[in-house]
Design a protein around this motif. Structure first.
Motif: not given
Length: 566
Positions: A371-382
């Motif tokens: 469930h990818p999101e194009d936001i920084k928060e998504w990337e940090i948690f990933r």
């Protein structure tokens, strides 16, 4: 302080002088060009110390020495080594004769140094306060613009990926293929080699009871060093605790001039009333500058010229206009405190990942990837769930997945691992000293102020002070700049100490939208086809909700491309 230029082959005098004159803003007081059997060397001087005798280039016994910057301890070195010298450049020459490349270890200051002794040697200070660029074909200069007349301009796409990630190319890259930036704390003798790096050696003698006195003592000594010179020295004053503390401590040595900038009609961005509080408190002669939308657009091309290559920190623009209105040759500034003492709120968010424990990280990692999101928060948690390095610079803008989407075939992997030391929260400081401070903030101070014949000095970025900070236990260094705030209580109004941290921001996005300027991103890309147009449209459509810094990076790069390549 100055500009240096060298070309290690035969060159037409007129073409060399043209290139040197492109950097005339770095020093109007004197220009000198010498031709030797091994090359041509030129110098533009802004005279601050030894104003009547410190003439460069120095050419002696087949050796050429030039430098841009200030050596704060040169008089001490003259005494310690019993040198028969009077100036900084003469002192560098004598130390070179005695110690070779190791001479640089003895210098305290900000500098870019060139020594020709059978071949070229280039040196840059440990923070990167003074820029130095070179080609592998024997050209070096204080600014890229002086090298461009001698090369074919091509975009370095590795540097473009770095620019999207960190608002700037990262040394040794520049945005121009074939032009290199000497990294901070390095020298070049045909290869790039390191002469200095910051180390972490914890000293348990420092406690919360004695740390403030030591930091105040080190900061006082740092300010005293930076008051060197035969000209009047003022201070920038933003209204935050860092610049207020520098100005207040500086004012102990006599009445000073202070300078701040603001934006009429945009109170959310305007900090002049806080700067006024400090100015009244310390009794400075205070100057206030107003920055407007008209000035922003009228001065845009001039700022791009001074910037040399795109650096996506919007504060370059008001900084340039502020400098244009300062009637002095030297000012002090407050850069470095937030990074040394974890003053940014986002540092607290990253600190939380050190103690976080989740037993289902692998499952959560798979969920995020599905469930990818194009936001920084998504990337940090990933990153956290994938056990990767979470913190990759306070100024990280486009993360790698976004870079890949934006650039497609031109995308390169950005190397962040070279700035990761596994030092806990001190990784934040090391990373940001190398990238955010070294490549962005210090370039703003150098390029924007030297464009207006002013030298800016940063007392928090002193080798002794920074080494001390790296020796502190984690709990003693703490967070939220508690050490600096404790010291500031003795020097500045309490309202300044207690106020919430605010960045040096202005309403650039509002102005771009009002003038329908964001269309330029698409227009330029249709000519260059560098970016994925559909992704650009997505970013522009979402705009301020998610991509404010992304938009600025894209707009600034588009203006740069239009100016230099179209």
């Amino acid at each position: 302080m100055c500009a240096i230029l060298g070309i290690l082959n035969n060159i037409e005098t007129d073409k060399f002088k043209y290139a040197l004159n492109l950097m005339s803003h770095r020093g109007y007081d004197n220009q000198k060009i010498i031709q030797t059997p091994f090359g041509t060397f030129g110098f533009n001087r802004l005279s601050i110390e030894n104003r009547n005798i410190n003439i460069q280039p120095l050419y002696k016994n087949g050796i050429v020495v030039m430098f841009n910057g200030e050596i704060y301890n040169y008089k001490k070195l003259i005494s310690e080594y019993r040198l028969n010298t009077n100036t900084e450049v003469e002192t560098i020459y004598e130390l070179w004769i005695r110690f070779g490349v190791d001479f640089v270890q003895k210098l305290e200051g900000m500098f870019a140094i060139a020594v020709y002794d059978k071949k070229i040697y280039l040196f840059r200070d440990e923070f990167g306060k003074k820029p130095l660029y070179f080609t592998k074909k024997g050209i070096f200069a204080s600014e890229i613009k002086a090298i461009l007349p001698f090369i074919e301009k091509k975009i370095n796409y590795q540097a473009l990926s770095e620019y999207l990630a960190y608002n700037s190319s990262i040394a040794p890259n520049t945005i121009y293929e074939g032009i290199y930036k000497l990294p901070a704390g390095c020298y070049y003798d045909g290869e790039i080699k390191r002469w200095h790096d910051f180390e972490r050696m914890e000293n348990v003698k420092w406690t919360m009871e004695n740390v403030c006195d030591e930091v105040e003592s080190l900061l006082t000594k740092s300010i005293e060093k930076r008051l060197m010179g035969e000209v009047e020295i003022g201070s920038l004053l933003s209204g935050g605790v860092d610049s207020s503390l520098i100005a207040a401590m500086m004012s102990k040595y006599g009445k000073i001039k202070t300078f701040s900038i603001g934006y009429d009609g945009y109170e959310n961005y305007d900090e002049r009333r806080y700067a006024r509080l400090t100015a009244e408190h310390i009794g400075s002669e205070h100057y206030e500058i107003n920055y407007s939308k008209k000035i922003f657009f009228d001065e845009f091309e001039n700022v791009l010229f001074a910037m040399d290559e795109p650096v996506a920190d919007s504060s370059f623009f008001p900084a340039n206009y502020l400098a244009k209105n300062i009637p002095l040759k030297v000012v002090l500034s407050g850069e470095g405190s937030d990074e040394l003492f974890l003053g940014y709120r986002r540092y607290n968010e990253y600190l939380g990942f050190f103690d976080a424990y989740l037993p289902n990280k692998k499952w959560l990692k798979k969920y995020l990837e599905r469930h990818p999101e194009d936001i920084k928060e998504w990337e940090i948690f990933r990153r956290f769930f994938a056990d990767e390095v979470v913190f990759r610079g306070i100024n990280e803008t486009f993360f790698q997945r976004q870079i890949n989407r934006a650039l497609k075939k031109y995308a390169h992997e950005v190397d962040y691992k070279r700035f990761v030391k596994r030092w806990g929260s001190f990784d934040f400081t090391y990373f940001d000293l190398k990238v955010w401070i070294g490549e962005v903030l210090l370039m703003k101070l150098d390029k924007m102020f030297m464009a207006n014949n002013i030298e800016a000095r940063s007392p928090f970025l002193d080798r002794n002070l920074v080494n001390f900070v790296f020796s502190l236990p984690e709990d003693v260094r703490g967070k939220n700049k508690w050490v600096i705030k404790e010291i500031a209580k003795k020097h500045v109004p309490s309202e300044i100490v207690k106020r919430r941290k605010k960045g040096f921001a202005f309403p650039f996005l509002e102005w771009l939208k009002e003038e329908n300027e964001l269309r330029l991103i698409i227009d330029v890309n249709r000519e260059t086809k560098i970016f994925n147009e559909e992704y650009l449209k997505e970013i522009i459509k979402t705009g301020h909700k998610r991509y404010k810094q992304h938009l600025w990076s894209l707009y600034l790069f588009s203006r740069f491309i239009k100016k230099e390549f179209l």
